[in-house]
Design an enzyme around this catalytic site. Structure first.
Site, mmCIF file in Angstrom:
data_model
loop_
_atom_site.group_PDB
_atom_site.id
_atom_site.type_symbol
_atom_site.label_atom_id
_atom_site.label_comp_id
_atom_site.label_asym_id
_atom_site.label_seq_id
_atom_site.Cartn_x
_atom_site.Cartn_y
_atom_site.Cartn_z
ATOM 1 N N ASN A 12 33.122 -3.723 -27.053
ATOM 2 C CA ASN A 12 32.110 -4.542 -27.726
ATOM 3 C C ASN A 12 32.008 -4.092 -29.184
ATOM 4 O O ASN A 12 31.744 -2.922 -29.457
ATOM 5 C CB ASN A 12 30.770 -4.365 -27.005
ATOM 6 N N HIS A 15 28.199 -3.623 -32.996
ATOM 7 C CA HIS A 15 27.495 -2.708 -33.890
ATOM 8 C C HIS A 15 28.290 -2.344 -35.141
ATOM 9 O O HIS A 15 27.759 -1.681 -36.033
ATOM 10 C CB HIS A 15 26.993 -1.497 -33.115
ATOM 11 N N HIS A 48 28.347 -10.312 -28.803
ATOM 12 C CA HIS A 48 27.110 -10.982 -28.398
ATOM 13 C C HIS A 48 26.558 -11.754 -29.589
ATOM 14 O O HIS A 48 26.135 -11.148 -30.580
ATOM 15 C CB HIS A 48 26.108 -9.929 -27.917
ATOM 16 N N ARG A 50 23.637 -13.299 -30.802
ATOM 17 C CA ARG A 50 22.205 -13.397 -30.515
ATOM 18 C C ARG A 50 21.584 -14.552 -31.279
ATOM 19 O O ARG A 50 22.064 -14.948 -32.344
ATOM 20 C CB ARG A 50 21.499 -12.092 -30.892
ATOM 21 N N ARG A 54 21.311 -10.981 -35.404
ATOM 22 C CA ARG A 54 21.038 -9.655 -35.967
ATOM 23 C C ARG A 54 22.308 -8.861 -36.218
ATOM 24 O O ARG A 54 22.295 -7.897 -36.984
ATOM 25 C CB ARG A 54 20.092 -8.870 -35.067
ATOM 26 N N GLU A 78 29.049 -12.868 -25.144
ATOM 27 C CA GLU A 78 27.751 -12.705 -24.500
ATOM 28 C C GLU A 78 26.765 -13.656 -25.158
ATOM 29 O O GLU A 78 26.730 -13.772 -26.388
ATOM 30 C CB GLU A 78 27.272 -11.264 -24.622
ATOM 31 N N THR A 109 19.884 -5.210 -25.057
ATOM 32 C CA THR A 109 19.605 -5.811 -23.754
ATOM 33 C C THR A 109 19.020 -4.757 -22.829
ATOM 34 O O THR A 109 19.627 -3.707 -22.603
ATOM 35 C CB THR A 109 20.891 -6.401 -23.146
ATOM 36 N N GLU A 159 28.357 -8.727 -13.968
ATOM 37 C CA GLU A 159 28.437 -7.450 -14.668
ATOM 38 C C GLU A 159 27.143 -6.705 -14.405
ATOM 39 O O GLU A 159 26.062 -7.178 -14.769
ATOM 40 C CB GLU A 159 28.647 -7.646 -16.170
ATOM 41 N N HIS A 202 26.827 -1.036 -20.161
ATOM 42 C CA HIS A 202 25.595 -0.677 -20.876
ATOM 43 C C HIS A 202 25.325 0.824 -20.760
ATOM 44 O O HIS A 202 25.158 1.358 -19.674
ATOM 45 C CB HIS A 202 24.360 -1.435 -20.384
#
Length: 253
Positions: A12, A15, A48, A50, A54, A78, A109, A159, A202
């Site tokens: 992922n 970030h 993801h 969002r 963000r 996502e 999340t 998941e 996660h």
């Protein structure tokens, strides 16, 4: 006894975009991070989009879709179960669409999707994504009620949220972590028996990933925040390579 089957690592890259957005501009570029991840042996790229944008932006998703198609590597998008996000997924047609719960006030999340409670709303969304050719995944807790609800949709994958397991270990509560790990194992068995492919993600780190990787039914682990954080110290490619090695060594042990 070695665990059965190959296990994939999805990286992922959200970030990297978080860091970019902290200052504005174009650096660091999450798409460049995806290229590094692919070169390091990632089996898929996760991002993801969002509602508040963000981190990942629409333009990032468009570029990631092109990159992953060119590299013949799965893109896992996502998304929240909203008309806007589904519309983006329908346009981009990523390999996988993972429906996650989303609240604007959360930092990340914080738990699994309530498939049972939102079943009637989710079923047509899942069908729409499936009809567009997406492999639909539902991010849920390892709860029998949620697994049963997920199996009654056209989702292909569940998941399981591993955040509570990771937090228990961070808090030094091994007893709690062991109990949650057993729930994750049992969830894998139930989901597999129901015909669902099983993924986990996660909060996974170098230190806690091995027991999850050893779950026999696990086909994929999705890991982002920790890898991006470790890249500050190790570099992104070495961080991904080390995580992949830990996962595959655990699988073989």
């Amino acid at each position: 006894m070695p665990q059965s089957g190959f296990i994939r690592l999805g990286v992922n890259i959200d970030h990297v975009a978080t860091l970019r957005n902290a200052r504005g501009g174009t650096h660091p570029d999450p798409v460049e991070a995806a290229k590094v991840a692919i070169a390091a042996g990632a089996d898929g790229i996760t991002a993801h989009l969002r509602e508040d944008r963000r981190h990942i932006t629409d333009a990032d998703m468009e570029r990631l879709a092109v990159l992953c198609e060119d590299e013949n590597i799965p893109l896992n998008m996502e998304l929240a179960a909203t008309d806007e996000m589904v519309s983006v997924a329908m346009r981009l047609k990523p390999h996988a669409a993972c429906i996650v719960p989303e609240r604007r006030e959360e930092r990340t999340t914080e738990g699994g999707l309530d498939v049972a409670g939102q079943h009637n709303r989710l079923v047509p969304i899942i069908a729409q994504l499936a009809d567009a050719g997406c492999c639909v995944s539902l991010f849920i807790e390892a709860n029998p009620h949620q697994i049963e609800a997920a199996a009654s949709t056209r989702a292909n994958v569940v998941e399981f949220h591993t955040g509570a397991y990771a937090h228990a270990l961070d808090d030094g509560d091994q007893t709690k972590a062991d109990a949650i790990l057993e729930q994750l194992r049992e969830g894998g068995r139930l989901a597999h028996a129901a015909g669902l492919e099983v993924h986990y993600g996660h909060g996974l780190t170098f230190d806690n990933v091995a027991p999850i990787a050893r779950i026999n039914e696990a086909k994929e682990l999705n890991i982002g925040h920790f890898i991006i954080g470790e890249a500050v110290f190790l570099g992104l490619q070495p961080a991904i390579e080390r995580m992949a090695t830990l996962i595959r060594d655990a699988r073989a042990s």
